[in-house]
Each structure stands twice: as structure tokens, then as C-alpha cells.
Design a protein around this motif. Structure first.
Motif, PDB file in Angstrom:
ATOM      1  N   LEU A  10       0.821  -1.213   0.000  1.00 47.63           N
ATOM      2  CA  LEU A  10       0.000   0.000   0.000  1.00 47.63           C
ATOM      3  C   LEU A  10       0.855   1.263   0.000  1.00 47.63           C
ATOM      4  CD1 LEU A  10      -2.941  -0.920   2.403  1.00 47.63           C
ATOM      5  CD2 LEU A  10      -3.113  -0.304  -0.015  1.00 47.63           C
ATOM      6  N   LEU A  11       2.106   1.134   0.435  1.00 51.07           N
ATOM      7  CA  LEU A  11       3.008   2.282   0.404  1.00 51.07           C
ATOM      8  C   LEU A  11       3.342   2.704  -1.025  1.00 51.07           C
ATOM      9  CD1 LEU A  11       5.433   1.279   3.312  1.00 51.07           C
ATOM     10  CD2 LEU A  11       3.736   3.123   3.341  1.00 51.07           C
ATOM     11  N   LEU A  47       1.092   3.432  -3.104  1.00 49.23           N
ATOM     12  CA  LEU A  47      -0.007   4.279  -3.563  1.00 49.23           C
ATOM     13  C   LEU A  47       0.418   5.696  -3.940  1.00 49.23           C
ATOM     14  CD1 LEU A  47      -3.002   4.369  -4.178  1.00 49.23           C
ATOM     15  CD2 LEU A  47      -3.423   5.018  -1.790  1.00 49.23           C
ATOM     16  N   PRO A  48       1.267   6.364  -3.162  1.00 50.04           N
ATOM     17  CA  PRO A  48       1.671   7.713  -3.578  1.00 50.04           C
ATOM     18  C   PRO A  48       2.310   7.750  -4.969  1.00 50.04           C
ATOM     19  CG  PRO A  48       2.237   7.357  -1.282  1.00 50.04           C
ATOM     20  CD  PRO A  48       1.785   6.028  -1.810  1.00 50.04           C
ATOM     21  N   TRP A  49       3.064   6.708  -5.325  1.00 50.33           N
ATOM     22  CA  TRP A  49       3.666   6.669  -6.657  1.00 50.33           C
ATOM     23  C   TRP A  49       2.602   6.394  -7.726  1.00 50.33           C
ATOM     24  CZ3 TRP A  49       6.608   5.085  -2.454  1.00 50.33           C
ATOM     25  CH2 TRP A  49       7.857   5.729  -2.312  1.00 50.33           C
ATOM     26  N   VAL A  50       1.524   5.707  -7.334  1.00 49.76           N
ATOM     27  CA  VAL A  50       0.441   5.436  -8.275  1.00 49.76           C
ATOM     28  C   VAL A  50      -0.325   6.715  -8.611  1.00 49.76           C
ATOM     29  CG1 VAL A  50      -1.741   4.198  -8.634  1.00 49.76           C
ATOM     30  CG2 VAL A  50       0.174   3.042  -7.505  1.00 49.76           C
ATOM     31  N   LEU A  63       1.301   1.309 -10.022  1.00 50.49           N
ATOM     32  CA  LEU A  63       0.064   0.552  -9.812  1.00 50.49           C
ATOM     33  C   LEU A  63       0.286  -0.920 -10.151  1.00 50.49           C
ATOM     34  CD1 LEU A  63      -2.989   0.595  -9.160  1.00 50.49           C
ATOM     35  CD2 LEU A  63      -3.396   1.041 -11.594  1.00 50.49           C
ATOM     36  N   GLY A  64       1.053  -1.162 -11.217  1.00 48.53           N
ATOM     37  CA  GLY A  64       1.384  -2.532 -11.590  1.00 48.53           C
ATOM     38  C   GLY A  64       2.279  -3.221 -10.584  1.00 48.53           C
ATOM     39  N   MET A  65       2.959  -2.441  -9.752  1.00 43.91           N
ATOM     40  CA  MET A  65       3.764  -3.011  -8.668  1.00 43.91           C
ATOM     41  C   MET A  65       2.939  -3.202  -7.402  1.00 43.91           C
ATOM     42  SD  MET A  65       6.964  -3.516  -9.651  1.00 43.91           S
ATOM     43  CE  MET A  65       8.001  -3.434  -8.190  1.00 43.91           C
ATOM     44  N   MET A  66       2.024  -2.272  -7.114  1.00 44.72           N
ATOM     45  CA  MET A  66       1.290  -2.280  -5.855  1.00 44.72           C
ATOM     46  C   MET A  66       0.290  -3.434  -5.758  1.00 44.72           C
ATOM     47  SD  MET A  66      -1.161   0.690  -4.188  1.00 44.72           S
ATOM     48  CE  MET A  66      -2.610   0.285  -5.167  1.00 44.72           C
TER      49      MET A  66
END
Length: 422
Positions: free
Chosen positions: A49-50, A52-55, A370-373
Motif C-alpha cells: 500500500l506504500l 499508492l503515492p507513486w500510483v 500501480l502494476g507493482m502495488m
């Protein structure tokens, strides 16, 4: 913007400052929480969930474009990150440290994502296309090197302090304080070495006058945008899960299917030979694209990046006693990552071409995050269900969609190739 300072002075450390907090927040937090008794399932969910800011960073990237200079943005964000890491260090001995530290990591994550937007924009505006291609390998290498500094040097420090203090809580509290001080030192270096002036091109000035909706919508009008987004989202489907469960695999006891290494062992493996392999791979990747263009190297680089996962499959099934096999697997994996990821970064630069390239690059990397999260969030559950051996087989299978989609991408074969003067 014409940089009045040699790019060699500021590109390496500026990109190190972009990757280092990401490494601590996304990767080192996994090691820390694993050693402090948090379960694989909780680690997978909450540390993913960390991301998310990059998403969602594209939502505020136009604000960064339109207000103040990118240099002021990345310097102020790096200072905020430094303070956040220091605070995390002080929260670890407290009750409910898990959620307290996660909350501070969230603040650091938003600052780090903003730092990335400003840094990417600074890079795109500072250099010509030839320079961008040439420094791509250096940029990628120092970004990844910063991650290995986290997974290597910082983890070694954490492992050493665990042994020295005999108290993992105290050890990781001190480690995070050291991280905060190191980040502050990096910030001061960037203050002294990065160019001050930011004279953007007329194209960039026009782009900045556009409102957010126009900038945002123009990204989705790019050619092949559906296939492009599918590729960006799926390219790291396997890697996203590998990154979350690799450290638990190396640290877990052999009775639990792991390799039974100490925290310090993991740091030494990634912080020595892994660093060398990454530097060589990343440098060669940038040079290859600069000489021949992205068209020739896209598929080979993707395969070289993903195939080393086979090494972890073998480790998880045979559990060799000699740690030299672990070193060999890590060396091959890090070389492949450094060499192969250069192609993906160059493709993102291609996607961002045109007006509003800073915001569009931010959008592209947001979809990448998003593809990583999302896969990372469920990686702990998948690993617990399959066991480490079958989990790594699944990770390798998960790389196939990205490889297949890459064959349908259309871009100039010579994109990224260094042009020779007449």
C-alpha cells in the motif's frame, strides 16, 4: 534548461536520492518488519500500500510543474524525507510501532513520489535527447544502486546492530536514525551541485499554461495507449511479487522453506557482488541502446531481465548448503535487472515524448507503480498458499504477459540511438 554544471556531478547522486527513499520505504521496511515479527501476509498488504503515492502522483504532478522550480521541489522533498526517517527511528520502540511507523512512511512516500516528479522533470529539461540516451544507463544504475545501498549497506548495519545490541527493536531504531542522517547529507550535496537556473523550452512553457484536465487527457490520446498501458501495468507483474517475498525467503528458516540467512548475510550478498553486477549491467544497457536504438534491444533486454528468476526456483527446490550458489543467483539477477530495465525506462521516455512530457512521464510511472502495488499486496497470501518453490515458478509465469504484449508495441527502432553529427 541548459545546465551550467557538468551532468556527471549531479545526475548520479540526484537519482540516488530518488531511489534511496524508495528502497527504504518499499524494500528495507519489509526486512525490518520481518525481523520485528510481522507476518508475511501483513508485510505484503501494508508495505504494498506504500506504493499508492507513486500510483497517484500524476494527480499532483501538474501542480509541481506549475509552481516554483523543480530544483526547489526536490530539495524540499528530500529534506522532508530525511526528517520522516528520523521520526520512524524514534517510533520503533513505541507501542503500536507497526502502524505508527507505517503512517510516517506514508508521509515519506508522498514526499518521495513528489521528489521523483521534480527529479524526472529536471532530467528531461536538462539534457538533450542524445544526453538522455547516454545517461539513461547511469541514471538507472545509480537509482538501482541506491536500492542496493538500502538492501545492502543499510541491512548490513541493521544486522550488525542486531548482533551488537541483542535487541532487534533497538537495532532497527538506530538504523532508521542513521538512514535519516544519510538522506540529509545527500540533500545537502544536491543543494550544492545541481544547476540553479531552469530556462525551459518554448514547448515546455506552452505546456505549463495548460490546465490539469488538458494535460491529463492528452496522455490518453497517445497512439496505442491501450496496449501501452497494458504493457506498463503487466511488465513488472512477476517482479512486483518477487521483490516482496525474496527477503522473507532468504531470511526464513529452511524448515519454513527459506534459506536461513541472517539479516547481515542478506545485506552482504546484495551490497557487494550484487552492486558490482548491477553497475555493469546498467551501464552496458544504456550503452547498448545508445549505440543501436531501442528496437534492437527491447526483447533481448526483457528476457535477460526476467529469466534469472529460474535461479530462485532452483534455490527454493534444492536449498544448497554452500552460499556461493546464492551469490551466483543474485549476481545473475542483478546484472539482468540492470541491463534489462534500461529498455523499460527508455520506453517510458518515448511514451512521454511531446508537450507536457514531465507530467506524461509521471503518469507513465504512476501506472508502473500501480502494476507493482496490486500484485505485491497479495504476494504474501500467494506465497503462503503455494510455498516458496511453487511461488517462484508462478513469478516466472507472471512475466509472460509483459513479454507477449511488448511484441505489439510500435516505436521508432532507432529511438534512444545516439545521433552522429554530420
Amino acid at each position: 534548461m541548459k545546465a551550467e554544471k557538468n551532468p556527471w556531478y549531479w545526475i548520479p547522486i540526484l537519482n540516488f536520492a530518488s531511489g534511496f527513499p524508495y528502497a527504504i520505504i518499499i524494500s528495507v521496511s519489509v526486512i525490518m518488519y520481518k525481523n520485528l515479527g510481522i507476518s508475511n501476509e501483513d508485510i505484503g498488504i501494508y508495505t504494498s500500500l506504500l506504493y499508492l503515492p507513486w500510483v497517484i502522483k500524476p494527480l499532483w504532478s501538474p501542480f509541481i510543474d506549475l509552481h516554483s522550480t523543480k530544483r526547489k521541489w526536490f530539495l524540499s522533498m528530500q529534506l522532508l524525507i530525511s526528517i520522516a526517517f528520523l521520526i520512524v527511528g524514534f517510533t520503533i520502540p513505541m507501542n503500536h510501532f507497526f502502524f505508527l511507523s507505517l503512517a510516517i512512511f506514508w508521509v515519506a512516500a508522498f514526499a518521495s513520489a513528489s521528489n521523483d516528479v521534480a527529479t524526472d522533470g529536471f532530467y528531461l529539461l536538462s539534457l538533450s535527447k542524445d544526453q538522455q540516451s547516454f545517461f539513461l544507463g547511469i541514471r538507472s544504475t545509480f537509482y538501482r544502486l541506491s536500492m542496493l545501498t538500502g538492501n545492502g549497506l543499510i541491512v548490513i548495519i541493521g544486522g550488525y546492530l542486531e548482533t551488537e545490541f541483542g535487541d532487534k527493536t533497538k537495532a532497527w531504531s538506530y538504523t532508521m536514525i542513521i538512514v535519516g542522517l544519510l538522506m540529509a547529507t545527500i540533500t545537502v550535496y544536491n543543494l550544492l551541485t545541481t544547476p540553479v537556473s531552469e530556462n525551459e523550452t518554448s514547448e515546455d512553457a506552452v505546456a505549463q499554461q495548460k490546465d490539469f484536465i488538458t494535460v491529463f487527457a492528452s496522455f490518453f490520446k497517445k497512439k496505442q495507449i491501450g496496449i501501452v498501458l497494458a504493457f506498463i501495468l503487466l511488465f513488472r507483474l512477476g517482479e512486483s511479487q518477487l521483490m516482496k517475498m525474496l527477503t522473507p525467503f532468504l531470511i526464513d528458516l529452511k524448515d519454513a522453506g527459506g534459506m536461513g540467512l541472517t539479516t547481515e548475510d542478506v545485506g552482504i550478498i546484495y551490497g557487494t557482488f550484487g552492486v558490482i553486477a548491477l553497475l555493469v549491467g546498467g551501464t552496458l544497457g544504456g550503452i547498448a541502446i545508445s549505440k543501436h536504438g531501442l528496437g534492437k534491444w527491447m526483447l533481448p533486454m526483457i528476457l535477460i531481465m526476467h529469466l534469472p528468476i529460474v535461479g530462485f526456483i532452483l534455490l527454493s527446490h534444492f536449498h544448497p548448503e554452500n552460499t556461493i550458489y546464492i551469490y551466483l543467483v543474485v549476481i545473475v539477477e542483478q546484472f539482468g535487472y540492470g541491463f534489462g530495465f534500461a529498455a523499460f525506462l527508455m520506453f517510458l521516455i518515448f511514451v512521454a515524448e511531446g508537450e507536457s512530457k514531465t507530467s506524461h512521464y509521471s503518469l507513465a510511472t504512476g501506472f508502473m507503480a500501480l502494476g507493482m502495488m496490486l500484485p505485491g499486496m497479495i504476494s504474501g497470501y500467494i506465497q503462503e498458499y503455494l510455498g516458496y518453490g511453487n511461488f517462484f515458478i508462478w513469478v516466472l509465469i507472471a512475466t509472460v504477459p509483459g513479454v507477449l504484449i511488448s511484441r505489439f508495441l510500435v516505436f521508432p527502432a532507432d529511438f534512444g540511438k545516439k545521433t552522429t553529427p554530420n
